[in-house]
Design an enzyme around this catalytic site. Structure first.
Site, short mmCIF file in Angstrom:
data_model
loop_
_atom_site.label_atom_id
_atom_site.label_comp_id
_atom_site.label_asym_id
_atom_site.label_seq_id
_atom_site.Cartn_x
_atom_site.Cartn_y
_atom_site.Cartn_z
N GLU A 165 -2.92 -44.61 48.88
CA GLU A 165 -2.22 -45.45 49.86
C GLU A 165 -2.01 -46.85 49.30
OE1 GLU A 165 -3.12 -45.02 54.04
OE2 GLU A 165 -3.27 -47.19 54.21
N THR A 173 2.06 -48.26 53.71
CA THR A 173 1.81 -48.70 55.08
C THR A 173 3.00 -49.50 55.61
OG1 THR A 173 0.76 -50.80 54.53
CG2 THR A 173 -0.67 -48.86 54.62
N ALA A 191 0.92 -53.21 58.17
CA ALA A 191 -0.54 -53.26 58.35
C ALA A 191 -1.12 -54.47 57.64
CB ALA A 191 -1.18 -51.99 57.81
N HIS A 225 4.86 -44.90 56.24
CA HIS A 225 4.26 -45.09 57.57
C HIS A 225 5.31 -45.75 58.47
CE1 HIS A 225 -0.18 -45.33 55.98
NE2 HIS A 225 0.56 -44.49 55.26
N ARG A 254 0.83 -45.64 66.13
CA ARG A 254 1.13 -46.68 67.12
C ARG A 254 1.17 -48.03 66.43
NH1 ARG A 254 -3.37 -48.66 70.92
NH2 ARG A 254 -3.83 -49.77 68.98
N GLY A 255 0.25 -48.23 65.50
CA GLY A 255 0.22 -49.50 64.78
C GLY A 255 -0.97 -50.34 65.21
N LYS A 314 -0.95 -34.97 69.37
CA LYS A 314 -0.12 -35.31 68.19
C LYS A 314 0.39 -34.03 67.55
CE LYS A 314 -2.44 -39.62 67.03
NZ LYS A 314 -3.03 -40.53 66.06
P1 FAD Z 1 -2.63 -43.55 68.91
O1 FAD Z 1 -2.65 -42.14 68.47
O2 FAD Z 1 -1.61 -43.95 69.91
O3 FAD Z 1 -4.10 -43.86 69.49
C1 FAD Z 1 -4.46 -45.15 69.96
C2 FAD Z 1 -5.45 -44.98 71.11
O4 FAD Z 1 -4.77 -44.40 72.24
C3 FAD Z 1 -6.62 -44.04 70.82
O5 FAD Z 1 -7.74 -44.55 71.46
C4 FAD Z 1 -6.18 -42.71 71.40
O6 FAD Z 1 -7.28 -41.89 71.81
C5 FAD Z 1 -5.36 -43.15 72.60
N1 FAD Z 1 -4.25 -42.22 72.86
C6 FAD Z 1 -3.48 -41.57 71.93
N2 FAD Z 1 -2.55 -40.80 72.55
C7 FAD Z 1 -2.73 -40.97 73.88
C8 FAD Z 1 -2.08 -40.46 75.01
N3 FAD Z 1 -1.03 -39.63 74.88
N4 FAD Z 1 -2.53 -40.85 76.24
C9 FAD Z 1 -3.58 -41.71 76.35
N5 FAD Z 1 -4.25 -42.23 75.30
C10 FAD Z 1 -3.82 -41.88 74.08
N6 FAD Z 1 -1.59 -49.55 61.29
C11 FAD Z 1 -0.44 -50.21 60.99
O7 FAD Z 1 -0.08 -51.17 61.69
N7 FAD Z 1 0.34 -49.82 59.91
C12 FAD Z 1 0.01 -48.77 59.13
O8 FAD Z 1 0.73 -48.46 58.17
C13 FAD Z 1 -1.19 -48.04 59.42
N8 FAD Z 1 -1.55 -46.96 58.68
C14 FAD Z 1 -2.66 -46.23 59.06
C15 FAD Z 1 -2.97 -45.05 58.35
C16 FAD Z 1 -4.07 -44.28 58.70
C17 FAD Z 1 -4.39 -43.01 57.94
C18 FAD Z 1 -4.92 -44.71 59.78
C19 FAD Z 1 -6.13 -43.90 60.15
C20 FAD Z 1 -4.60 -45.87 60.50
C21 FAD Z 1 -3.47 -46.63 60.15
N9 FAD Z 1 -3.11 -47.78 60.86
C22 FAD Z 1 -1.97 -48.47 60.54
C23 FAD Z 1 -3.95 -48.27 61.95
C24 FAD Z 1 -3.50 -47.69 63.32
O9 FAD Z 1 -2.20 -48.11 63.61
C25 FAD Z 1 -4.49 -48.20 64.37
O10 FAD Z 1 -5.74 -47.57 64.19
C26 FAD Z 1 -4.04 -48.10 65.81
O11 FAD Z 1 -5.01 -48.79 66.60
C27 FAD Z 1 -3.94 -46.69 66.35
O12 FAD Z 1 -2.90 -46.00 65.80
P2 FAD Z 1 -2.68 -44.44 66.12
O13 FAD Z 1 -1.41 -44.04 65.53
O14 FAD Z 1 -3.89 -43.66 65.80
O15 FAD Z 1 -2.53 -44.56 67.73
#
Ligand code: FAD
Length: 289
Positions: free
Chosen positions: A16, A48, A51, A76, A106-107, A163
């Site tokens: 990454e 990314t 991020a 991403h 989500r970010g 997802k």
């Molecule tokens: P989500 O899946 O939306 O989850 C966020 C929260 O909401 C969780 O607590 C989940 O349980 C809850 N949730 C999810 N779906 C629902 C639903 N349908 N109803 C109710 N609650 C729900 N960040 C960046 O800004 N840019 C990047 O490029 C980036 N790359 C990443 C790559 C990896 C491999 C990882 C692990 C993280 C990365 N992140 C990045 C960080 C990430 O954006 C954050 O951790 C963010 O807080 C959550 O993103 P997510 O896509 O997991 O969100």
């Protein structure tokens, strides 16, 4: 090539990188790092989006560069700060660059995030559902120790399944230093019907100052034995680096022995870190991947 197709017939090795924050010179340095990463024959390199304050506009350009080098990029994209129009413009640009794989997130919410953050895409699932029509191979993120905003691991897992249902065909985990958390995630996810490959994310901890950063960034637990070694040798950077690299190797060997479908390395744009890990494990990567 689609990452879900690659995963059907082999283990994947991936790295990454993130678009640099400031200057053209930094971006040039990243391109040179990517040139070196290519020599390590990764199955894909992920880039990314926004991020840690990186420039979001770099993601597509860097993904295009990786594609032109003949390596598969994984771009991403984040729904939290975006409108559907932003996402359609970005996916169209990625499509034109020949990018086939996107990681839908989500970010990271900035500290002073606006009230309308997440207005159009409150969760990664909503972004996946929107992007689906564009025909990309889509991945999502998962959290071995549970996501910080979720009260229980099991509530987080239920959201993870959404997802997959929305169209994600692989997952990449948050970094962790205790493999037990990853094995628990995989076991519990399988019990509730998550069937897609779950790639473990490993970040070699090569500097003591990164401990605090990791805690604040993602809250990953650092096992006490590893933490002790880091703290005792923190004033000896070369020793510290060797400990961190060897610990990552130890984690990777255990993960492969336990059947992980691949290894995703968070290398913070340092090709030399990736090269050192791959150098220590050349037979493992050559023969088992
Ligand atoms: P989500 O899946 O939306 O989850 C966020 C929260 O909401 C969780 O607590 C989940 O349980 C809850 N949730 C999810 N779906 C629902 C639903 N349908 N109803 C109710 N609650 C729900 N960040 C960046 O800004 N840019 C990047 O490029 C980036 N790359 C990443 C790559 C990896 C491999 C990882 C692990 C993280 C990365 N992140 C990045 C960080 C990430 O954006 C954050 O951790 C963010 O807080 C959550 O993103 P997510 O896509 O997991 O969100």
């Amino acid at each position: 090539m689609r990452i879900d197709q690659i995963l059907q017939h082999k283990r994947t090795l991936s790295f990454e990188v993130f678009p640099p924050k400031k200057s053209e010179a930094e971006t040039d340095a990243l391109f040179r790092s990517i040139d070196k990463l290519k020599e390590l024959r990764p199955d894909f390199i992920s880039v990314t989006y926004g991020a840690g304050g990186s420039l979001s506009r770099g993601t597509a350009a860097i993904s295009g560069y990786i594609k032109r080098l003949g390596v598969e990029p994984l771009a991403h994209i984040t729904g939290g700060p975006s409108t559907p129009q932003d996402i359609d413009a970005l996916t169209s640009e990625l499509h034109d660059l020949g990018v086939e794989n996107v990681l839908c997130l989500r970010g990271d919410r900035p500290q002073d995030y606006a009230a309308d953050y997440g207005k159009h895409f409150p969760h990664a699932t909503d972004l996946i559902a929107h992007v689906r029509k564009h025909g990309f191979c889509m991945g999502g993120a998962c959290y071995p120790e549970g996501h910080a905003e979720c009260e229980t691991l099991y509530a987080d897992l239920a959201n993870l399944k959404k997802k997959q249902e929305a169209g994600a065909s692989f997952l990449i985990s948050q970094l962790f230093y205790d493999n037990t958390y990853y094995y628990r995630l995989v076991t519990e996810a399988r019990k509730i019907g998550v069937t897609v490959p779950i790639l473990p994310g490993i970040m070699p901890l090569v500097s003591a100052k990164n401990i605090a950063k990791i805690k604040s960034m993602c809250g990953s637990t650092i096992p006490i034995a590893f933490r002790n070694m880091i703290e005792i040798y923190s004033s000896r950077p070369a020793v510290m680096r060797e400990i961190g690299l060897n610990y990552a190797v130890y984690q990777i060997i255990d993960l492969i022995a336990m059947g992980a479908p691949g290894i995703h390395l968070y290398i913070m744009n340092h090709a030399d870190t990736a090269a050192e890990i791959c150098g220590r494990m050349q037979h493992v990567f050559r023969e088992l991947f």
